[in-house]
Enzyme design. Structure first.
Site, PDB file in Angstrom:
ATOM      1  N   ARG A 172       4.990  44.280  79.310  1.00  0.00           N
ATOM      2  CA  ARG A 172       5.518  43.108  80.035  1.00  0.00           C
ATOM      3  C   ARG A 172       6.068  43.553  81.390  1.00  0.00           C
ATOM      4  O   ARG A 172       5.841  42.917  82.414  1.00  0.00           O
ATOM      5  CB  ARG A 172       6.611  42.421  79.204  1.00  0.00           C
ATOM      6  CG  ARG A 172       6.056  41.668  78.025  1.00  0.00           C
ATOM      7  CD  ARG A 172       7.117  40.813  77.359  1.00  0.00           C
ATOM      8  NE  ARG A 172       7.887  41.529  76.363  1.00  0.00           N
ATOM      9  CZ  ARG A 172       7.614  41.540  75.056  1.00  0.00           C
ATOM     10  NH1 ARG A 172       6.571  40.888  74.594  1.00  0.00           N
ATOM     11  NH2 ARG A 172       8.374  42.196  74.208  1.00  0.00           N
ATOM     12  N   PHE A 195      -2.595  33.399  74.780  1.00  0.00           N
ATOM     13  CA  PHE A 195      -1.871  33.782  73.555  1.00  0.00           C
ATOM     14  C   PHE A 195      -0.445  34.181  73.963  1.00  0.00           C
ATOM     15  O   PHE A 195       0.036  35.270  73.651  1.00  0.00           O
ATOM     16  CB  PHE A 195      -2.579  34.934  72.816  1.00  0.00           C
ATOM     17  CG  PHE A 195      -4.052  34.720  72.627  1.00  0.00           C
ATOM     18  CD1 PHE A 195      -4.515  33.947  71.564  1.00  0.00           C
ATOM     19  CD2 PHE A 195      -4.980  35.241  73.517  1.00  0.00           C
ATOM     20  CE1 PHE A 195      -5.875  33.742  71.379  1.00  0.00           C
ATOM     21  CE2 PHE A 195      -6.337  35.032  73.348  1.00  0.00           C
ATOM     22  CZ  PHE A 195      -6.788  34.280  72.281  1.00  0.00           C
ATOM     23  N   ALA A 246      -7.114  28.812  72.689  1.00  0.00           N
ATOM     24  CA  ALA A 246      -7.444  29.568  73.902  1.00  0.00           C
ATOM     25  C   ALA A 246      -8.945  29.571  74.186  1.00  0.00           C
ATOM     26  O   ALA A 246      -9.362  29.502  75.351  1.00  0.00           O
ATOM     27  CB  ALA A 246      -6.925  31.001  73.772  1.00  0.00           C
ATOM     28  N   ASP A 266      -3.735  38.552  74.987  1.00  0.00           N
ATOM     29  CA  ASP A 266      -3.054  39.324  73.932  1.00  0.00           C
ATOM     30  C   ASP A 266      -3.168  38.573  72.609  1.00  0.00           C
ATOM     31  O   ASP A 266      -2.182  38.039  72.095  1.00  0.00           O
ATOM     32  CB  ASP A 266      -1.580  39.530  74.329  1.00  0.00           C
ATOM     33  CG  ASP A 266      -0.819  40.370  73.313  1.00  0.00           C
ATOM     34  OD1 ASP A 266      -1.456  41.133  72.569  1.00  0.00           O
ATOM     35  OD2 ASP A 266       0.423  40.262  73.272  1.00  0.00           O
ATOM     36  N   CYS A 306      -4.070  44.260  69.068  1.00  0.00           N
ATOM     37  CA  CYS A 306      -3.117  44.804  68.098  1.00  0.00           C
ATOM     38  C   CYS A 306      -3.789  45.024  66.745  1.00  0.00           C
ATOM     39  O   CYS A 306      -3.119  45.103  65.728  1.00  0.00           O
ATOM     40  CB  CYS A 306      -1.900  43.891  67.975  1.00  0.00           C
ATOM     41  SG  CYS A 306      -2.323  42.238  67.412  1.00  0.00           S
TER      42      CYS A 306
HETATM   43  N1  SAH Z   1       1.792  38.131  74.140  1.00  0.00           N
HETATM   44  C1  SAH Z   1       2.818  37.723  73.202  1.00  0.00           C
HETATM   45  C2  SAH Z   1       2.416  37.942  71.766  1.00  0.00           C
HETATM   46  C3  SAH Z   1       1.145  37.211  71.353  1.00  0.00           C
HETATM   47  S1  SAH Z   1       0.982  37.045  69.633  1.00  0.00           S
HETATM   48  C4  SAH Z   1       4.127  38.421  73.543  1.00  0.00           C
HETATM   49  O1  SAH Z   1       4.175  39.322  74.411  1.00  0.00           O
HETATM   50  O2  SAH Z   1       5.165  38.097  72.953  1.00  0.00           O
HETATM   51  C5  SAH Z   1      -0.410  36.034  69.418  1.00  0.00           C
HETATM   52  C6  SAH Z   1      -0.213  34.577  69.734  1.00  0.00           C
HETATM   53  O3  SAH Z   1      -1.506  33.952  69.667  1.00  0.00           O
HETATM   54  C7  SAH Z   1       0.659  33.748  68.793  1.00  0.00           C
HETATM   55  O4  SAH Z   1       1.690  33.174  69.534  1.00  0.00           O
HETATM   56  C8  SAH Z   1      -0.263  32.655  68.221  1.00  0.00           C
HETATM   57  O5  SAH Z   1       0.370  31.379  68.150  1.00  0.00           O
HETATM   58  C9  SAH Z   1      -1.348  32.605  69.252  1.00  0.00           C
HETATM   59  N2  SAH Z   1      -2.678  32.151  68.808  1.00  0.00           N
HETATM   60  C10 SAH Z   1      -3.358  32.493  67.684  1.00  0.00           C
HETATM   61  N3  SAH Z   1      -4.583  31.952  67.684  1.00  0.00           N
HETATM   62  C11 SAH Z   1      -4.705  31.262  68.852  1.00  0.00           C
HETATM   63  C12 SAH Z   1      -5.759  30.502  69.461  1.00  0.00           C
HETATM   64  N4  SAH Z   1      -6.946  30.345  68.861  1.00  0.00           N
HETATM   65  N5  SAH Z   1      -5.531  29.946  70.669  1.00  0.00           N
HETATM   66  C13 SAH Z   1      -4.337  30.096  71.297  1.00  0.00           C
HETATM   67  N6  SAH Z   1      -3.323  30.805  70.774  1.00  0.00           N
HETATM   68  C14 SAH Z   1      -3.487  31.386  69.570  1.00  0.00           C
END
Ligand code: SAH
Length: 359
Positions: A172, A195, A246, A266, A306
């Site tokens: 970040r 995400f 997404a 992410d 991850c």
């Molecule tokens: N980048 C973030 C962590 C991401 S975790 C940080 O730094 O804190 C992954 C995220 O993807 C979650 O919030 C989940 O709600 C989201 N997610 C999962 N599938 C998704 C999709 N198909 N479209 C959009 N978001 C999604």
């Protein structure tokens, strides 16, 4: 609990045995050392805490992993710190059964370093179950923590993992530095954070002067993100928070010809087990193509993974020219987990976090 013998019956080590888990044995000692005990757990936790005291000596970061399972030689037990609250996660039935005995001295060790409340998050189907192990129940389950001096809100009761994705802290900060450097170089900074969860990358990008579009399916996570924006002195209304899938959103953005200067991706893990790895690699390639389709010429693409079953080299291969459908990008940086998520050299899966920066 003892990990019995080589073929001649000699003891080769001690560990936690869980016949129904994909990780059947979690080794604690090799050779004929003693089996894990409450004293050994306390000693290993104290060593883990001493290492964090050096890592975070400047006092600007109040949320970090205190104890990282295998990486701190305490397989099965993870503890994250959020200011004065610690959150424990126990992995697997065997570790859970042994916890009352093994964790006996943990509360005293934690209290000695200023922890006033210890929560326990369930795992598996129970992920959202939270119990108080000691101390006052944190009101509403929300705490404000700081990462390199930037404040943000963590929902300890409903948040993912133990509340936040602490493993992305250094990344970040890197995104903030990248956006700031683009501005210094006179380049535009329309940032897309896919995400985005509670907006960690978004907040750093916005603080650096970027205009940020955050996309996540979880509308509730956007509400937390907006509160963190406000806490850091940012106006959330100057940025967009989109609740959408997404993949669908990217397809629509491409159709409309939208372009961004910095794209961050992410996603959640695509490979829950070794068998799903080929499918996960195809999913990364498809996602990366869709990101490349909305990346402006001269832009930076930041892609994270991850999935513990996908190695760094596997992941980088999902960012090749064929995957992206363009041949103007190169790999500038490749980062792994931060030092408060230490790993053992031979435990490759521990280094599950990968982040690549291309331009
Ligand atoms: N980048 C973030 C962590 C991401 S975790 C940080 O730094 O804190 C992954 C995220 O993807 C979650 O919030 C989940 O709600 C989201 N997610 C999962 N599938 C998704 C999709 N198909 N479209 C959009 N978001 C999604």
């Amino acid at each position: 609990m003892a990990l019995e013998g080589d073929q001649r019956g000699a003891v080769i080590g001690h560990g936690i045995y869980d016949p129904d888990s994909p990780i059947a044995v979690r080794a604690w000692t090799l050779g004929d050392g003693r089996p894990p005990s409450a004293d050994e757990v306390a000693a290993r936790l104290e060593r883990a805490i001493a290492i964090r005291a050096v890592l975070f000596a400047d006092g600007t970061t109040t949320a970090y992993r205190m104890l990282n399972g295998e990486g701190d030689r305490t397989p099965g037990f993870v503890i994250d710190r959020y200011a004065d609250v610690a959150v424990l996660r126990i992995d697997g039935a065997a570790a859970r059964a042994l916890a009352p005995k093994l964790l006996e001295r943990v509360p005293d060790v934690l209290r000695a370093v200023g922890i006033t409340t210890l929560l326990e998050r369930g795992d598996g189907d129970d992920r959202n179950a939270v119990t108080v192990r000691f101390g006052p129940d944190p009101r509403g389950g929300e705490v404000v923590v700081r990462e390199h001096d930037v404040p943000f809100v963590v929902d300890l009761l409903h948040g993912q993992k133990t509340g936040a994705f602490l493993d992305q802290r250094e990344n970040r900060r890197r995104i903030g530095a990248l956006v700031a450097a683009r501005r210094t170089a006179g380049l535009s900074v329309r940032v897309l954070n896919l995400f985005s969860y509670t907006g960690g990358f978004s907040q750093r990008a916005a603080l650096a002067g970027g205009t940020v579009t955050s996309v996540d399916v979880a509308a509730k996570a956007h509400a937390t993100a907006q509160r963190s924006f406000a806490l850091a002195g940012l106006d959330p209304k100057a940025h967009s928070f989109v609740s959408a899938d997404a993949f669908a959103w990217l397809a629509e953005a491409k159709r409309k010809g939208a372009r961004f200067d910095v794209v961050v991706s992410d996603p959640p893990s695509f490979a829950p087990n070794e068998r799903s790895k080929p499918r996960a690699l195809s999913a990364y390639r498809a996602l990366h193509r869709a990101c490349a389709d909305v990346l402006a010429p001269g832009g930076h693409f930041v892609a994270a993974s991850c999935s513990s079953h996908v190695t760094a080299e596997d992941f980088v291969a999902t960012l090749d020219d064929a995957a992206l459908g363009r041949s103007d990008l190169r790999l500038l940086e490749l980062h792994g987990p931060p030092p408060d998520h230490p790993t053992l050299p031979r435990f490759v899966e521990g280094r599950y976090l990968k982040l690549a920066i291309l331009a």
